[in-house]
Motif scaffolding. Structure first.
Motif, PDB file in Angstrom:
ATOM      1  N   SER B  96       0.801  -1.177   0.204  1.00  0.00           N
ATOM      2  CA  SER B  96       0.090  -0.026   0.031  1.00  0.00           C
ATOM      3  C   SER B  96       0.886   1.330  -0.212  1.00  0.00           C
ATOM      4  CB  SER B  96      -1.007  -0.107   1.328  1.00  0.00           C
ATOM      5  OG  SER B  96      -1.840  -1.072   1.077  1.00  0.00           O
ATOM      6  N   PHE B  97       1.894   1.376   0.497  1.00  0.00           N
ATOM      7  CA  PHE B  97       2.743   2.438   0.759  1.00  0.00           C
ATOM      8  C   PHE B  97       4.206   2.530   0.133  1.00  0.00           C
ATOM      9  CE2 PHE B  97       0.313   2.013   4.741  1.00  0.00           C
ATOM     10  CZ  PHE B  97      -0.530   2.860   4.551  1.00  0.00           C
ATOM     11  N   GLN B  98       4.604   3.554  -0.553  1.00  0.00           N
ATOM     12  CA  GLN B  98       5.678   3.639  -0.881  1.00  0.00           C
ATOM     13  C   GLN B  98       6.935   4.259  -0.010  1.00  0.00           C
ATOM     14  OE1 GLN B  98       5.565   5.292  -4.909  1.00  0.00           O
ATOM     15  NE2 GLN B  98       3.528   4.167  -5.266  1.00  0.00           N
ATOM     16  N   CYS B  99       7.011   5.783   0.010  1.00  0.00           N
ATOM     17  CA  CYS B  99       7.736   6.266   1.164  1.00  0.00           C
ATOM     18  C   CYS B  99       7.237   5.790   2.387  1.00  0.00           C
ATOM     19  CB  CYS B  99       7.991   7.783   1.026  1.00  0.00           C
ATOM     20  SG  CYS B  99       6.798   8.654   1.563  1.00  0.00           S
ATOM     21  N   GLY B 100       6.047   5.843   2.926  1.00  0.00           N
ATOM     22  CA  GLY B 100       5.661   5.357   3.750  1.00  0.00           C
ATOM     23  C   GLY B 100       5.504   6.717   4.862  1.00  0.00           C
ATOM     24  N   PHE B 101       5.521   7.842   4.770  1.00  0.00           N
ATOM     25  CA  PHE B 101       5.395   9.014   5.421  1.00  0.00           C
ATOM     26  C   PHE B 101       3.872   9.004   5.889  1.00  0.00           C
ATOM     27  CE2 PHE B 101       5.409  13.543   6.535  1.00  0.00           C
ATOM     28  CZ  PHE B 101       6.627  13.559   7.384  1.00  0.00           C
ATOM     29  N   CYS B 102       2.946   8.840   5.034  1.00  0.00           N
ATOM     30  CA  CYS B 102       1.522   8.920   5.394  1.00  0.00           C
ATOM     31  C   CYS B 102       1.051   7.618   6.287  1.00  0.00           C
ATOM     32  CB  CYS B 102       0.708   9.083   4.163  1.00  0.00           C
ATOM     33  SG  CYS B 102       0.767   7.601   3.054  1.00  0.00           S
ATOM     34  N   ALA B 103       1.960   6.584   6.329  1.00  0.00           N
ATOM     35  CA  ALA B 103       1.221   5.146   6.754  1.00  0.00           C
ATOM     36  C   ALA B 103       0.676   5.555   8.137  1.00  0.00           C
ATOM     37  CB  ALA B 103       2.369   4.226   6.484  1.00  0.00           C
ATOM     38  N   LEU B 133      -3.318  12.699   3.448  1.00  0.00           N
ATOM     39  CA  LEU B 133      -2.576  12.859   2.256  1.00  0.00           C
ATOM     40  C   LEU B 133      -1.551  11.990   2.004  1.00  0.00           C
ATOM     41  CD1 LEU B 133      -2.584  16.847   1.649  1.00  0.00           C
ATOM     42  CD2 LEU B 133      -4.657  15.263   1.330  1.00  0.00           C
ATOM     43  N   CYS B 134      -1.604  11.343   0.787  1.00  0.00           N
ATOM     44  CA  CYS B 134      -0.355  10.483   0.361  1.00  0.00           C
ATOM     45  C   CYS B 134       0.072  11.105  -0.836  1.00  0.00           C
ATOM     46  CB  CYS B 134      -0.853   9.013   0.079  1.00  0.00           C
ATOM     47  SG  CYS B 134       0.705   8.115  -0.346  1.00  0.00           S
ATOM     48  N   ARG B 135       1.432  11.516  -0.897  1.00  0.00           N
ATOM     49  CA  ARG B 135       1.724  11.946  -2.064  1.00  0.00           C
ATOM     50  C   ARG B 135       2.589  10.993  -3.058  1.00  0.00           C
ATOM     51  NH1 ARG B 135      -1.143  16.218  -2.566  1.00  0.00           N
ATOM     52  NH2 ARG B 135      -2.340  14.463  -2.132  1.00  0.00           N
ATOM     53  N   CYS B 136       2.593   9.833  -2.630  1.00  0.00           N
ATOM     54  CA  CYS B 136       2.982   8.676  -3.591  1.00  0.00           C
ATOM     55  C   CYS B 136       2.198   7.738  -4.344  1.00  0.00           C
ATOM     56  CB  CYS B 136       4.111   7.845  -2.625  1.00  0.00           C
ATOM     57  SG  CYS B 136       5.237   8.560  -1.667  1.00  0.00           S
ATOM     58  N   THR B 137       1.309   7.243  -3.727  1.00  0.00           N
ATOM     59  CA  THR B 137       0.779   6.117  -4.257  1.00  0.00           C
ATOM     60  C   THR B 137      -0.510   6.355  -4.744  1.00  0.00           C
ATOM     61  OG1 THR B 137      -0.817   6.110  -2.361  1.00  0.00           O
ATOM     62  CG2 THR B 137       1.337   4.923  -2.170  1.00  0.00           C
ATOM     63  N   GLY B 138      -1.365   7.359  -5.002  1.00  0.00           N
ATOM     64  CA  GLY B 138      -2.489   7.602  -5.513  1.00  0.00           C
ATOM     65  C   GLY B 138      -3.750   6.788  -4.911  1.00  0.00           C
TER      66      GLY B 138
HETATM   67  S1  FES Z   1       3.456   6.466   0.649  1.00  0.00           S
HETATM   68 FE1  FES Z   1       4.722   8.312   0.583  1.00  0.00          FE
HETATM   69  S2  FES Z   1       3.014   9.796   1.175  1.00  0.00           S
HETATM   70 FE2  FES Z   1       1.976   8.053   1.131  1.00  0.00          FE
END
Ligand code: FES
Ligand code: FES
Lengths: 293, 153
Positions: B96-103, B133-138
């Motif tokens: 579900s996550f890429q950078c994980g900042f929003c996780a 908000l998630c800026r990576c995943t859509g």
């Molecule tokens: S995974 Fe990067 S902001 Fe959601």
């Protein structure tokens, strides 16, 4: 954020005493979703922050048959979760759902929303069309101000230091009605309204219309209401009503929308809101809370 | 002007002196070493700093630490004390996550939703996480993971 002193009184009287002592230099804290941002930005630097969350009586959310009492501590999510609000005050319920996001609504209160008095206050149009009354605790007892007179300008109200809104009371409606609140934003979650419109239509062909985000303060469109009184909502009548309604507003351009767009779309939305309210009155409209834009 | 506050953090009692103008997010991260809440916008708009206050999601970046005196705070660290939750496993499975900042914020918000409403539909899920908000995943894999959990149990 500058530092300040902090007090958490447990009675209204105590809170008023502290507020009186500090006057303009004190700020009231309930949800804090507005205040803390303003303090952080340096827009506000109070010497004293009075946290009202310790005052039990402000947590009241109650319908006594005559009025819905919304205490100053009642959050938007508590309103949304209340069956009586949903059933009997559906426009307030619908408007509450449009406020920011759930993580904000768990703290933000309706009373805080009107006390902040930003022109885009989502709860204001719903309260305006329901003829709500603001109950203000002062050192000399309570005073009541109709919501139509409560706002005096952007971020300004009739309140003076030492006065604390303890609740908003909303009269029950006798008779059938349909209502709606339409918020036009750029996206879901957090965005402030570009235009907000609430309307109510009753079975006696009585109409109420109110706007937010398109004037220095939330406003009722009295002239359009007068025009509509007793009429059926034909296309011509709607067209004319929308024209009259937008005379009540004076939008500005900002980062969310231009003045011209707001003026135009206010007319469109008032028609849409009246139609939705009318179909809800007749039991064949979209469910409350459903997307209307 | 320092005040001592006491609150429950992830099940454990905490006692700490704070200035009235210290934000909960900063106290958690910088003074108590709880790093899962993130500083995104710092003004209540992105949900990265989400924590649970008495079980309800709030923005710790616009909450004063002093406000939580006597209350209960849960962060991701507390949520997974006894191992990953079903929701977290589902997030993993769905990548579900890429950078994980929003996780962390996303996880706590979805946890609150599922507790209140164990079988939300997709619209309810979207509405619940609209302020995260998630800026990576859509968002698609985030929503799919929550949908999966909502179908269980
Ligand atoms: S995974 Fe990067 S902001 Fe959601
Ligand atoms: S950091 Fe708190 S909402 Fe963005």
């Amino acid at each position: 954020m500058n530092n300040f002193d902090y007090a958490k009184p447990s009675t209204l009287k105590e809170a008023i005493d502290i507020y009186k002592k500090y006057g303009e230099k004190a700020k009231l804290l309930m949800g804090g979703t507005d205040l803390v941002v303003l303090m952080d930005d340096g827009v506000l630097s109070p010497e004293m922050v009075i946290d009202l969350k310790g005052i039990e009586e402000l947590k009241k959310l109650e319908f006594d048959g005559e009025y819905l009492h919304i205490g100053a501590g009642v959050t938007f999510n508590e309103l949304i979760d209340s069956p009586v609000v949903k059933e009997k005050f559906p426009v307030i319920w619908e408007a509450s759902r449009t406020v920011a996001s759930t993580g904000v609504r768990n703290k933000a209160t309706l009373v805080g929303n009107i006390c902040s008095a930003v022109p885009s206050a989502d709860s204001a149009p719903a309260l305006l069309v329901r003829g709500a009354i603001v109950v203000i605790a002062t050192e000399n007892g309570d005073r009541e101000v109709p919501i139509t007179e409560f706002f005096t300008g952007p971020r300004r109200t009739v309140l003076s230091p030492g006065e604390i809104v303890k609740e908003v009371k909303v009269p029950a409606s006798n008779g059938k009605f349909g209502g709606s609140y339409i918020k036009l934003g750029r996206y879901d979650g957090e965005d402030l309204a570009q235009v907000g419109v609430a309307t109510i239509v009753t079975e006696n062909k009585d109409y109420k219309i109110a706007f937010c985000a398109v004037a220095p303060k939330p406003v009722r469109a009295f002239e359009a209401e007068e025009f509509l009184k007793g009429k059926d909502l034909t296309d011509d009548v709607l067209e004319e009503a929308a024209k009259i309604a937008v005379k009540a507003i004076s939008p500005i351009s900002d980062i969310r929308a231009s003045k011209e767009y707001r003026l135009y779309v206010s007319g469109v939305l008032v028609k849409r809101s009246l139609k939705a309210s009318f179909s809800r009155l007749n039991g064949n409209g979209p469910a409350y809370g459903e997307r209307l834009v | 002007m320092k005040r001592e506050i006491k609150f429950t953090l992830n099940g454990d009692p905490v006692k700490i002196e704070v200035m009235p103008n210290e934000k909960l997010l900063d106290v958690l991260r910088d003074r108590l070493g709880v790093k899962s809440p993130k500083h995104g916008c710092g003004r209540g708009e992105c949900g990265a700093c989400t924590v649970l206050l008495n079980g309800k999601s709030i923005r710790s970046c616009i909450t004063l630490a002093i406000e939580v005196d006597g209350q209960e705070i849960t962060t991701l660290e507390g949520l997974e004390k006894n191992g990953m939750t079903e929701l977290q496993k589902s997030f993993l499975q769905h990548n579900s996550f890429q950078c994980g900042f929003c996780a962390p914020g996303m996880t706590l918000t979805a946890t609150e939703l599922l507790k209140k409403n164990p079988h939300p539909d997709e619209e309810e899920i979207r509405e619940a996480i609209a302020g995260n908000l998630c800026r990576c995943t859509g968002y698609k894999n985030i929503i799919d993971a929550i949908v999966d959990v909502s179908k269980k149990g």
